[in-house]
Write an enzyme that holds these catalytic residues in place. Structure first.
Site, PDB file in Angstrom:
ATOM      1  N   GLY A 158       0.792  -1.223   0.000  1.00 20.75           N
ATOM      2  CA  GLY A 158       0.000   0.000   0.000  1.00 20.75           C
ATOM      3  C   GLY A 158       0.819   1.264   0.000  1.00 20.75           C
ATOM      4  CG  MET A 159       2.581   2.877   3.213  1.00 19.73           C
ATOM      5  SD  MET A 159       1.953   4.577   3.208  1.00 19.73           S
ATOM      6  CE  MET A 159       0.366   4.330   2.391  1.00 19.73           C
TER       7      MET A 159
ATOM      8  N   GLY B  87       3.973   3.029  10.661  1.00 20.89           N
ATOM      9  CA  GLY B  87       5.142   3.221   9.815  1.00 20.89           C
ATOM     10  C   GLY B  87       6.349   2.433  10.255  1.00 20.89           C
TER      11      GLY B  87
ATOM     12  CB  CYS C 116      -2.564  18.893  -3.110  1.00 21.70           C
ATOM     13  SG  CYS C 116      -2.079  20.543  -3.496  1.00 21.70           S
TER      14      CYS C 116
ATOM     15  CD  GLN D 195       7.769   3.718   0.601  1.00 21.79           C
ATOM     16  OE1 GLN D 195       6.679   3.549   1.147  1.00 21.79           O
ATOM     17  NE2 GLN D 195       7.987   4.685  -0.267  1.00 21.79           N
TER      18      GLN D 195
ATOM     19  CB  ALA E 273      11.485  -3.644   7.152  1.00 22.56           C
TER      20      ALA E 273
ATOM     21  CE1 TYR F 134      10.518   8.371   0.371  1.00 24.83           C
ATOM     22  CE2 TYR F 134       8.639   7.563   1.615  1.00 24.83           C
ATOM     23  CZ  TYR F 134       9.205   8.503   0.797  1.00 24.83           C
ATOM     24  OH  TYR F 134       8.464   9.599   0.402  1.00 24.83           O
TER      25      TYR F 134
ATOM     26  CG  LEU G  69       9.282 -14.230   1.958  1.00 24.35           C
ATOM     27  CD1 LEU G  69       8.294 -15.110   2.713  1.00 24.35           C
ATOM     28  CD2 LEU G  69       9.035 -14.294   0.454  1.00 24.35           C
TER      29      LEU G  69
ATOM     30  CG  ASN H 146      13.567 -12.106  -0.008  1.00 26.73           C
ATOM     31  OD1 ASN H 146      14.128 -11.095   0.407  1.00 26.73           O
ATOM     32  ND2 ASN H 146      12.933 -12.953   0.795  1.00 26.73           N
TER      33      ASN H 146
END
Length: 558
Positions: free
Chosen positions: A178-179, A494, A412, A265, A268, A324, A276, A244
């Site tokens: 998703g990120m 996060g 934005c 990203q 982790a 990141y 994985l 991986n």
């Protein structure tokens, strides 16, 4: 008490469209629709298990809680407030019409117990829920929500390292969830090629379908051949590679391959659910996570150590390398990579000057479901901010390249002063009928004044206040006092348990005078807390911004 705890339901959830209300007002219809939108199959990573993004970031604790939240919001009065505790509706209280309609607290633990081991025990007993940032606060808009921030990061890195020109250059990264799914499109928009490693084919398929990634390579040799061809042609093409990262990055180092930028990203932050281990299949990983969680965490972190060591090797080659925000450096350090923090996080490296001016990920969604409402707001942003060519370029690219996921939405990056200006303008557009239904305005918790995260947003603060978490608490309290429609306070987003605290805010533009007053307060105060936080830390940019904007900061501006 909740007597059953169903986390899987074979059902498809989508937010209603149009102007017919299920709830008693738009102020309760809005959180209802945005909750449902978080679980739209075009939005969420695993909606049938209530997972929105980021490993196990959920919208509700279980399906029984989801049902009860929906029912409660449908019947909530205009002077009542629903309290949600880690994805579970626990109380409705009489407040007043300008109070938030929903107050949310997710994943918060007393600091001594704020670790994954204790959280996972609570989660297994259905006593807690990981809300990530915008999953449990009901304002996730798909990968678009982080595209501009990633784009701004890549552009600034290009300015610092390549004279502002990324044509013919390429980014090496991993993670298409998703990120991370924002990375390939952000790199393309910034003018660079990218090689994006992902261990789940389903995630690659999702990004291909939504046009966030352009194509998939068959293997590493094919991927490198494509990168070589496209960079020589000056084309900005994104390439996905199934594999991986903890195996592929060391192999690239061994081959002497030299990217132009390296980041990551993957999920982790959550070794039990989001990374994985080398040599494992995804199904094996999920099954073993249930039976031997400690061994799984150990194996995942060992793989992260290999991944980070390869990133350090790239840095030694002179390649700009940065974290990141997924806490992979911390995980590697715990596995013996003593110099894991030798490469910086993206905020101190590229984003902090924006935070000093209260600039961050301002976002809005059209409750009507009509894309035209977003296109009209795009035009309004350009009209009200006529001289910002960079912003106009972003809006043009976003309209051309970004597919809406669920309810149409836009992100934005704007700051103090402009957020309130835009919010009030959107409210007038609803009042006049130019927009077909109300707009909700929110933001990521990753913002200038709403987060304490020493390994990400508040890394390397110049006064050493990285871990001070009073600031997001004050932000949440102030937004509640200002009359936001819903406010959230989370832990662990996060970067994982024990490493962050952060707050979220959403406000509805329903075209009323009362909404205008709330918008003016909230959309001024919210970014102002970011300027305040950075001014307090001694950043001259923030101090000057506070003075220019007339902020009353007793120890600074008075």
């Amino acid at each position: 008490m909740t007597t059953t705890t169903t986390k899987f339901r074979d059902v498809e959830i989508r937010a209603p469209r149009g102007t017919e209300l299920m709830a008693k007002s738009w102020l309760t219809e809005a959180p209802l629709r945005m909750l449902m939108n978080n679980l739209d199959p075009d939005v969420a990573e695993n909606p049938k298990e209530l997972v929105v993004y980021g490993g196990i970031g959920r919208a509700a604790r279980n399906w029984e809680c989801f049902d009860k939240i929906v029912d409660t919001l449908k019947n909530l009065e205009t002077d009542e407030t629903l309290l949600v505790q880690s994805g579970k509706p626990v109380g409705v209280f009489k407040t007043h019409k300008d109070a938030p309609r929903v107050l949310i607290a997710n994943s918060n633990l007393v600091p001594h117990w704020a670790n994954w081991e204790h959280f996972n025990e609570l989660d297994a007993k259905a006593l807690a829920m990981y809300g990530q940032m915008t999953a449990g606060s009901w304002i996730y808009i798909g990968s678009q929500g982080i595209v501009q921030g990633t784009y701004e990061t890549f552009v600034e890195a290009g300015r610092q390292h390549y004279n502002g020109d990324l044509k013919g250059r390429w980014v090496l990264t991993a993670g298409l969830g998703g990120m991370g799914g924002a990375q390939p499109l952000a790199a393309t928009l910034a003018g660079a090629c990218s090689l994006n490693i992902e261990c789940q084919q389903a995630s690659i398929d999702f990004r291909l379908r939504t046009r966030y990634v352009d194509e998939q390579a068959t293997d590493l040799d094919d991927a490198l051949a494509r990168i070589d061809r496209y960079t020589k042609e000056g084309k900005a093409i994104s390439i996905a590679l199934h594999g991986n990262a903890a195996e592929i990055l060391p192999e690239l180092v061994r081959r002497g391959v030299r990217p132009d930028m390296v980041t990551d990203q993957t999920s982790a932050h959550d070794p039990l659910n989001g990374y994985l281990p080398v040599g494992w299949t995804w199904d094996e990983y999920r099954e073993r996570a249930k039976k031997e969680p400690e061994a799984v965490v150990k194996a995942a972190k060992q793989s992260m150590a290999k991944h980070v060591q390869a990133m350090l090797d790239f840095q030694k080659m002179g390649v700009p390398t940065f974290d990141y925000g997924n806490n992979i450096r911390q995980m590697a350090k715990e596995e013996g990579v003593a110099n894991a923090f030798d490469f910086p996080g993206f905020v101190p490296a590229y984003i902090r000057p924006l935070f000093c001016r209260g600039i961050g990920p301002f976002r809005w969604a059209a409750l009507s479901g009509d894309p035209e409402d977003i296109y009209k707001t795009d035009a309004k942003v350009k009209e009200l901010i006529p001289d910002d060519e960079h912003l106009h370029h972003w809006l043009d690219m976003a309209r051309e390249r970004i597919s809406f996921q669920g309810l149409p939405a836009r992100i934005c990056w704007v700051g103090l002063g402009l957020r309130a200006k835009l919010g009030l303008a959107f409210n007038e557009m609803v009042r006049s009928g130019e927009l077909s239904a109300p707009i909700v305005i929110g933001r990521d918790h990753l913002d200038s004044g709403s987060v304490a995260s020493p390994n990400r947003e508040t890394e390397a603060m110049q006064d050493g206040s990285d871990a001070v978490s009073d600031w997001p608490l004050l932000n949440a309290l102030l937004n509640t006092a200002g009359g936001a429609t819903w406010v959230s306070l989370h832990h662990g987003g996060g970067v994982g348990m024990g490493f962050s605290q952060h707050s979220g805010v959403v406000i509805v533009c329903d075209g009323t005078d009362e909404a205008a007053a709330r918008i003016a307060r909230v959309l001024t105060n919210d970014p102002a807390t970011g300027v305040m936080r950075h001014a307090d830390a001694g950043y001259e940019i923030a101090i000057n911004c506070a003075k220019e904007q007339g902020l009353h900061l007793p120890m600074i501006t008075q």
